[in-house]
Design a protein around this motif. Structure first.
Motif, PDB file in Angstrom:
ATOM      1  N   GLU A 201       0.844  -1.190   0.000  1.00 60.29           N
ATOM      2  CA  GLU A 201       0.000   0.000   0.000  1.00 60.29           C
ATOM      3  C   GLU A 201       0.882   1.243   0.000  1.00 60.29           C
ATOM      4  OE1 GLU A 201      -2.710  -0.106   3.257  1.00 60.29           O
ATOM      5  OE2 GLU A 201      -3.668  -1.975   2.618  1.00 60.29           O
ATOM      6  N   VAL A 202       0.519   2.221  -0.826  1.00 61.76           N
ATOM      7  CA  VAL A 202       1.239   3.489  -0.884  1.00 61.76           C
ATOM      8  C   VAL A 202       0.255   4.612  -0.556  1.00 61.76           C
ATOM      9  CG1 VAL A 202       2.608   5.075  -2.289  1.00 61.76           C
ATOM     10  CG2 VAL A 202       2.791   2.607  -2.661  1.00 61.76           C
ATOM     11  N   TRP A 203       0.544   5.325   0.521  1.00 63.13           N
ATOM     12  CA  TRP A 203      -0.259   6.494   0.908  1.00 63.13           C
ATOM     13  C   TRP A 203       0.438   7.724   0.341  1.00 63.13           C
ATOM     14  CZ3 TRP A 203       0.183   9.269   6.194  1.00 63.13           C
ATOM     15  CH2 TRP A 203      -0.809  10.257   6.296  1.00 63.13           C
ATOM     16  N   TYR A 204      -0.310   8.543  -0.386  1.00 64.66           N
ATOM     17  CA  TYR A 204       0.334   9.669  -1.051  1.00 64.66           C
ATOM     18  C   TYR A 204      -0.624  10.848  -1.230  1.00 64.66           C
ATOM     19  CZ  TYR A 204      -2.156   7.931  -5.195  1.00 64.66           C
ATOM     20  OH  TYR A 204      -3.135   7.504  -6.062  1.00 64.66           O
ATOM     21  N   THR A 205      -0.021  11.994  -1.475  1.00 65.11           N
ATOM     22  CA  THR A 205      -0.782  13.180  -1.842  1.00 65.11           C
ATOM     23  C   THR A 205      -0.471  13.497  -3.291  1.00 65.11           C
ATOM     24  OG1 THR A 205      -1.241  15.511  -1.333  1.00 65.11           O
ATOM     25  CG2 THR A 205       1.023  14.761  -1.061  1.00 65.11           C
ATOM     26  N   SER A 206      -1.401  14.099  -3.986  1.00 63.10           N
ATOM     27  CA  SER A 206      -1.175  14.413  -5.393  1.00 63.10           C
ATOM     28  C   SER A 206      -1.585  15.847  -5.699  1.00 63.10           C
ATOM     29  CB  SER A 206      -1.972  13.457  -6.296  1.00 63.10           C
ATOM     30  OG  SER A 206      -3.367  13.729  -6.194  1.00 63.10           O
ATOM     31  N   LEU A 207      -0.883  16.435  -6.650  1.00 65.49           N
ATOM     32  CA  LEU A 207      -1.207  17.759  -7.171  1.00 65.49           C
ATOM     33  C   LEU A 207      -1.722  17.563  -8.586  1.00 65.49           C
ATOM     34  CD1 LEU A 207       1.988  19.726  -6.027  1.00 65.49           C
ATOM     35  CD2 LEU A 207      -0.186  19.481  -4.812  1.00 65.49           C
ATOM     36  N   PHE A 208      -2.854  18.173  -8.897  1.00 66.37           N
ATOM     37  CA  PHE A 208      -3.454  17.943 -10.205  1.00 66.37           C
ATOM     38  C   PHE A 208      -4.238  19.170 -10.643  1.00 66.37           C
ATOM     39  CE2 PHE A 208      -6.470  16.349 -13.297  1.00 66.37           C
ATOM     40  CZ  PHE A 208      -5.739  15.412 -14.009  1.00 66.37           C
ATOM     41  N   GLY A 209      -4.015  19.595 -11.872  1.00 72.36           N
ATOM     42  CA  GLY A 209      -4.780  20.707 -12.406  1.00 72.36           C
ATOM     43  C   GLY A 209      -3.977  21.526 -13.395  1.00 72.36           C
ATOM     44  N   LEU A 210      -4.543  22.664 -13.777  1.00 75.25           N
ATOM     45  CA  LEU A 210      -3.922  23.574 -14.737  1.00 75.25           C
ATOM     46  C   LEU A 210      -3.549  24.873 -14.048  1.00 75.25           C
ATOM     47  CD1 LEU A 210      -6.331  22.990 -17.743  1.00 75.25           C
ATOM     48  CD2 LEU A 210      -3.890  22.473 -17.726  1.00 75.25           C
ATOM     49  N   SER A 211      -2.308  25.281 -14.249  1.00 75.02           N
ATOM     50  CA  SER A 211      -1.828  26.519 -13.662  1.00 75.02           C
ATOM     51  C   SER A 211      -1.641  27.549 -14.771  1.00 75.02           C
ATOM     52  CB  SER A 211      -0.496  26.274 -12.940  1.00 75.02           C
ATOM     53  OG  SER A 211       0.017  27.474 -12.410  1.00 75.02           O
ATOM     54  N   GLY A 212      -2.262  28.706 -14.608  1.00 73.17           N
ATOM     55  CA  GLY A 212      -2.132  29.745 -15.622  1.00 73.17           C
ATOM     56  C   GLY A 212      -3.374  30.613 -15.688  1.00 73.17           C
ATOM     57  N   GLY A 247      -8.041   8.952   0.703  1.00 70.09           N
ATOM     58  CA  GLY A 247      -7.536   9.155   2.043  1.00 70.09           C
ATOM     59  C   GLY A 247      -6.459   8.177   2.472  1.00 70.09           C
ATOM     60  N   PRO A 248      -6.062   8.267   3.765  1.00 67.77           N
ATOM     61  CA  PRO A 248      -6.529   9.204   4.789  1.00 67.77           C
ATOM     62  C   PRO A 248      -6.203  10.664   4.431  1.00 67.77           C
ATOM     63  CG  PRO A 248      -5.314   7.375   5.778  1.00 67.77           C
ATOM     64  CD  PRO A 248      -5.061   7.310   4.325  1.00 67.77           C
ATOM     65  N   VAL A 249      -7.150  11.540   4.728  1.00 72.82           N
ATOM     66  CA  VAL A 249      -7.028  12.957   4.367  1.00 72.82           C
ATOM     67  C   VAL A 249      -6.841  13.792   5.625  1.00 72.82           C
ATOM     68  CG1 VAL A 249      -8.132  14.894   3.204  1.00 72.82           C
ATOM     69  CG2 VAL A 249      -8.555  12.558   2.403  1.00 72.82           C
ATOM     70  N   PRO A 250      -5.742  14.547   5.741  1.00 74.25           N
ATOM     71  CA  PRO A 250      -5.534  15.398   6.918  1.00 74.25           C
ATOM     72  C   PRO A 250      -6.404  16.653   6.863  1.00 74.25           C
ATOM     73  CG  PRO A 250      -3.756  15.719   5.370  1.00 74.25           C
ATOM     74  CD  PRO A 250      -4.601  14.606   4.813  1.00 74.25           C
ATOM     75  N   VAL A 251      -6.520  17.311   7.988  1.00 76.48           N
ATOM     76  CA  VAL A 251      -7.249  18.578   8.049  1.00 76.48           C
ATOM     77  C   VAL A 251      -6.435  19.645   7.338  1.00 76.48           C
ATOM     78  CG1 VAL A 251      -8.147  20.374   9.577  1.00 76.48           C
ATOM     79  CG2 VAL A 251      -8.364  17.977  10.216  1.00 76.48           C
ATOM     80  N   GLY A 252      -7.059  20.413   6.472  1.00 78.11           N
ATOM     81  CA  GLY A 252      -6.352  21.452   5.735  1.00 78.11           C
ATOM     82  C   GLY A 252      -5.995  22.635   6.627  1.00 78.11           C
ATOM     83  N   ARG A 253      -4.799  23.180   6.411  1.00 75.32           N
ATOM     84  CA  ARG A 253      -4.375  24.360   7.152  1.00 75.32           C
ATOM     85  C   ARG A 253      -4.960  25.617   6.509  1.00 75.32           C
ATOM     86  NH1 ARG A 253      -2.239  24.039  12.031  1.00 75.32           N
ATOM     87  NH2 ARG A 253      -0.935  25.857  11.630  1.00 75.32           N
ATOM     88  N   ASP A 254      -5.031  26.683   7.295  1.00 70.80           N
ATOM     89  CA  ASP A 254      -5.529  27.953   6.774  1.00 70.80           C
ATOM     90  C   ASP A 254      -4.374  28.716   6.132  1.00 70.80           C
ATOM     91  OD1 ASP A 254      -8.138  27.535   7.611  1.00 70.80           O
ATOM     92  OD2 ASP A 254      -7.667  28.206   9.635  1.00 70.80           O
ATOM     93  N   GLN A 255      -3.963  28.247   4.956  1.00 69.11           N
ATOM     94  CA  GLN A 255      -2.900  28.886   4.208  1.00 69.11           C
ATOM     95  C   GLN A 255      -3.460  29.492   2.933  1.00 69.11           C
ATOM     96  OE1 GLN A 255      -0.246  25.245   4.220  1.00 69.11           O
ATOM     97  NE2 GLN A 255       1.299  26.801   4.649  1.00 69.11           N
ATOM     98  N   ARG A 256      -2.896  30.617   2.545  1.00 69.53           N
ATOM     99  CA  ARG A 256      -3.340  31.267   1.328  1.00 69.53           C
ATOM    100  C   ARG A 256      -2.792  30.521   0.123  1.00 69.53           C
ATOM    101  NH1 ARG A 256      -1.240  37.228   0.424  1.00 69.53           N
ATOM    102  NH2 ARG A 256       0.684  36.021   0.096  1.00 69.53           N
TER     103      ARG A 256
END
Length: 277
Positions: A201-212, A247-256
């Motif tokens: 099992e691999v637990w990971y976070t991913s970034l996905f989308g379009l920047s621009g 998941g497991p999904v952590p609580v998101g921080r209040d970051q801009r």
């Protein structure tokens, strides 16, 4: 990585000397959606308290005199040091098609293979036909690769799928935008192992989308756990099947959130890693 998924405290009163503690509005599990708010006037206090708590925890840990997780008095909810600590094994030195290869025939090697393969299979390169074929032929077992290749070609060439994530028909980003698809493993776990097969099992976070400018699918963060079925083939671990869950999904921080320009630069300038258990 499944293709159908769309990636996606306290406050002070100035001048009064009073401090108000703000409790979460929901009394349920914080992982069920409660978010923590904060105000700049109280952050210094929170920081000081946090440092003190960490210091106390560090002193307590140092005084334990060793790993007592196996003793009756240990906290059974805490992981053993061998579970989460780095193994000390050197990362592989070989690569095939830019993907780490030549993993050891043991649990550490299987976990390293699964982590590195998840990075390749979750990369933006999977949206390029030639590169996708190379990745699949590298990470999948030979008797599985051909069948998987056809399935993936069908999925990645779907105009509906590409349109839903903001890409053009050939799988590239619209002019002025950068497509980002990146997997960052957090941890691995072997659930079954033999010298010829393993389940990891691999637990990971991913970034996905379009920047621009004008992006309709901005880069977002998601969390998943993928279970890989691996087989020892031609002196290396190869994927035969996988299953993904949220998941497991952590609580998101209040970051801009960063600007599109900052996000694009970060992905272009910060390289990836070769993962070893």
């Amino acid at each position: 990585m499944s293709l159908g998924d769309e990636r996606e405290g306290s406050g002070g009163y100035g001048g009064t000397g009073q401090t108000r503690t703000r409790l979460p509005e929901s009394t349920g599990d914080v992982y069920g959606g409660a978010r923590r708010g904060g105000r700049s006037s109280s952050r210094s206090l929170v920081t000081v308290v946090g440092v003190v708590v960490l210091l106390i925890a560090a002193i307590a840990f140092a005084n334990r005199g060793g790993d007592d997780s196996g003793s009756p008095g240990g906290d059974e909810n805490q992981p053993n040091s061998s579970t989460t600590a780095a193994s000390g094994a050197r990362p592989v030195e070989g690569k095939i098609g830019g993907i780490p290869a030549g993993f050891t025939q043991d649990e550490q090697g299987a976990e390293s293979a699964a982590a590195n393969y998840s990075v390749a299979l979750g990369s933006a390169e999977m949206f390029n036909t030639a590169r996708r074929h190379e990745i699949v032929n590298t990470v999948y077992a030979p008797d599985v690769a051909t069948r998987r290749q056809a399935d993936l070609d069908s999925a990645y060439s779907s105009e509906e799928f590409l349109a839903n994530i903001g890409l053009e028909k050939d799988g590239v980003a619209p002019p002025g935008q950068t497509f980002i698809s990146r997997v960052i493993p957090v941890g691995t776990k072997t659930t079954s192992f033999s010298t010829s097969a393993a389940t990891v099992e691999v637990w990971y976070t991913s970034l996905f989308g379009l920047s621009g400018e004008g992006s309709t699918n901005p880069v977002s963060e998601s969390w998943y756990t993928t279970t890989y079925q691996l087989k020892w083939v031609n002196n290396d671990w190869k994927v035969t099947d996988f299953e993904q869950k949220d998941g497991p999904v952590p609580v998101g921080r209040d970051q801009r959130a960063s600007t599109a320009d900052d996000m694009t630069k970060a992905v272009e300038e910060y390289g990836g890693f070769t993962y070893a258990r």
